[in-house]
Design a protein around this motif. Structure first.
Motif, PDB file in Angstrom:
ATOM      1  N   ASP A   6     -87.315  39.918 -21.130  1.00 53.86           N
ATOM      2  CA  ASP A   6     -86.282  38.957 -20.767  1.00 53.86           C
ATOM      3  C   ASP A   6     -86.572  37.570 -21.349  1.00 53.86           C
ATOM      4  N   THR A  35     -89.854  46.087 -21.705  1.00 51.96           N
ATOM      5  CA  THR A  35     -89.979  46.146 -20.247  1.00 51.96           C
ATOM      6  C   THR A  35     -89.983  44.731 -19.671  1.00 51.96           C
ATOM      7  N   VAL A  36     -89.635  44.672 -18.397  1.00 48.92           N
ATOM      8  CA  VAL A  36     -89.740  43.429 -17.634  1.00 48.92           C
ATOM      9  C   VAL A  36     -90.461  43.812 -16.345  1.00 48.92           C
ATOM     10  N   ASN A  39     -89.238  42.824 -12.642  1.00 51.57           N
ATOM     11  CA  ASN A  39     -88.126  43.486 -11.957  1.00 51.57           C
ATOM     12  C   ASN A  39     -88.102  44.999 -12.212  1.00 51.57           C
ATOM     13  N   GLU A  41     -87.573  46.605 -14.981  1.00 48.81           N
ATOM     14  CA  GLU A  41     -86.703  47.039 -16.063  1.00 48.81           C
ATOM     15  C   GLU A  41     -87.522  47.676 -17.188  1.00 48.81           C
ATOM     16  N   GLY A  42     -87.121  48.874 -17.590  1.00 49.34           N
ATOM     17  CA  GLY A  42     -87.776  49.563 -18.682  1.00 49.34           C
ATOM     18  C   GLY A  42     -88.997  50.377 -18.284  1.00 49.34           C
TER      19      GLY A  42
END
Length: 114
Positions: A6, A35-36, A39, A41-42
């Protein structure tokens, strides 16, 4: 894996990694996974990619190469540590005097697992 996907410059990093992969002599099936971690994500995509790599025999070959790289790195770290270890002086003197050969000296430092 590109974490912090991000971040404003993450797309540039992802593009650069993908470009670098295309330059390899052997073009492996490598994907860049953004990826994050904050949170999640990914993370599911990363977990699936890792599981798929374990299931695929050709991917295990890559693990063999990675194992060699890790072993070489560990060897360099061990060498640096031993070069400053005071007990090495006495061991090297025994080799120099002919009381011990280098292989036996190494075995004293790093015994074989049997």
């Amino acid at each position: 894996v590109v974490n912090k996907a991000d971040h404003p410059h993450a797309d540039t990093t992802i593009d650069q990694l993908r470009a670098a992969i295309t330059l390899r002599r052997h073009k492996p099936d490598v994907e860049v996974i953004p990826t994050v971690a904050t949170n999640g994500e990914g993370v599911a995509a990363l977990a699936e990619a890792l599981a798929a790599r374990e299931r695929n025999p050709s991917k295990r070959h890559a693990l063999g190469r990675i194992r060699k790289l890790v072993a070489r790195s560990a060897g360099r770290r061990l060498e640096r540590r031993l070069m400053t270890d005071p007990s090495m002086e006495a061991l090297c003197c025994r080799v120099q005097s002919g009381d011990l050969d280098p292989e036996s000296a190494a075995a004293e430092l790093v015994p074989d697992d049997e």
